[in-house]
Design an enzyme around this catalytic site. Structure first.
Site, mmCIF file in Angstrom:
data_model
loop_
_atom_site.group_PDB
_atom_site.id
_atom_site.type_symbol
_atom_site.label_atom_id
_atom_site.label_comp_id
_atom_site.label_asym_id
_atom_site.label_seq_id
_atom_site.Cartn_x
_atom_site.Cartn_y
_atom_site.Cartn_z
ATOM 1 N N GLY A 9 0.821 -1.203 0.000
ATOM 2 C CA GLY A 9 0.000 0.000 0.000
ATOM 3 C C GLY A 9 0.853 1.249 0.000
ATOM 4 O O GLY A 9 2.022 1.218 -0.377
ATOM 5 N N CYS A 10 0.261 2.359 0.403
ATOM 6 C CA CYS A 10 1.000 3.616 0.502
ATOM 7 C C CYS A 10 2.208 3.397 1.409
ATOM 8 O O CYS A 10 2.082 2.863 2.508
ATOM 9 C CB CYS A 10 0.104 4.705 1.069
ATOM 10 S SG CYS A 10 0.960 6.267 1.368
ATOM 11 N N PHE A 11 3.372 3.802 0.964
ATOM 12 C CA PHE A 11 4.608 3.479 1.696
ATOM 13 C C PHE A 11 4.786 4.202 3.017
ATOM 14 O O PHE A 11 5.617 3.824 3.831
ATOM 15 C CB PHE A 11 5.846 3.636 0.823
ATOM 16 C CG PHE A 11 5.960 4.886 -0.017
ATOM 17 C CD1 PHE A 11 5.484 6.122 0.377
ATOM 18 C CD2 PHE A 11 6.589 4.802 -1.248
ATOM 19 C CE1 PHE A 11 5.627 7.252 -0.412
ATOM 20 C CE2 PHE A 11 6.750 5.923 -2.058
ATOM 21 C CZ PHE A 11 6.259 7.149 -1.637
#
Length: 146
Positions: A9-11
């Site tokens: 997902g979003c890092f």
């Protein structure tokens, strides 16, 4: 020191979570798995580079094993969601483990096979990793309200 590269997902959130784990000596967010060796956030979000947002971990294997990192990877996100995590949607938010050696590949496959549910996580050789822009590095830590 050993390295691991994971996409979940979003890092920002996984970087923050892994950064606090004993044995993780450094974290860096970036992009991996695409066709170009150098890309920007805007290009990756545009969906044409085939890169995923990733966290690159450096770790002391005397304190934490690669196997333990992969187990945490599965705890830290929903590996049954295809190309999304929560509100973040697109192939750049996919679930993927990028291995750096055959040993890492075998370990990742072993842990993946222990998971329950319809897992969509891919296991791929590291390809065209590049560091994300500086404003993404340690984003949550830098932007916490005091």
């Amino acid at each position: 020191m050993q390295k691991a590269i994971i996409a979940c997902g979003c890092f920002w959130e996984p970087e923050e979570r892994f950064r606090k784990i004993k044995g993780i000596t450094s974290t860096e967010v970036g992009y991996c798995g695409g066709n170009n060796p150098n890309v920007s956030y805007e290009e990756v979000c545009g969906g044409k580079t085939e890169h995923a947002e990733v966290v690159k971990l450096q770790f002391n294997e005397n304190i934490i094993s690669y196997e333990d990192i992969i187990k945490l990877f599965f705890e830290f996100h929903d590996a049954t969601q295809l190309d999304e995590q929560g509100l973040n949607i697109g192939p750049n938010y996919r679930s993927e483990i990028f291995y750096l050696s055959e040993k890492q590949k075998k370990t990742a496959e072993k842990i993946l096979n222990l998971q329950n549910g319809k897992i969509v996580t891919k296991i791929s050789m590291e390809k065209n990793y590049c560091k994300a822009e500086e404003y993404h590095q340690k984003y949550i830590k830098k932007n916490k309200k005091k």
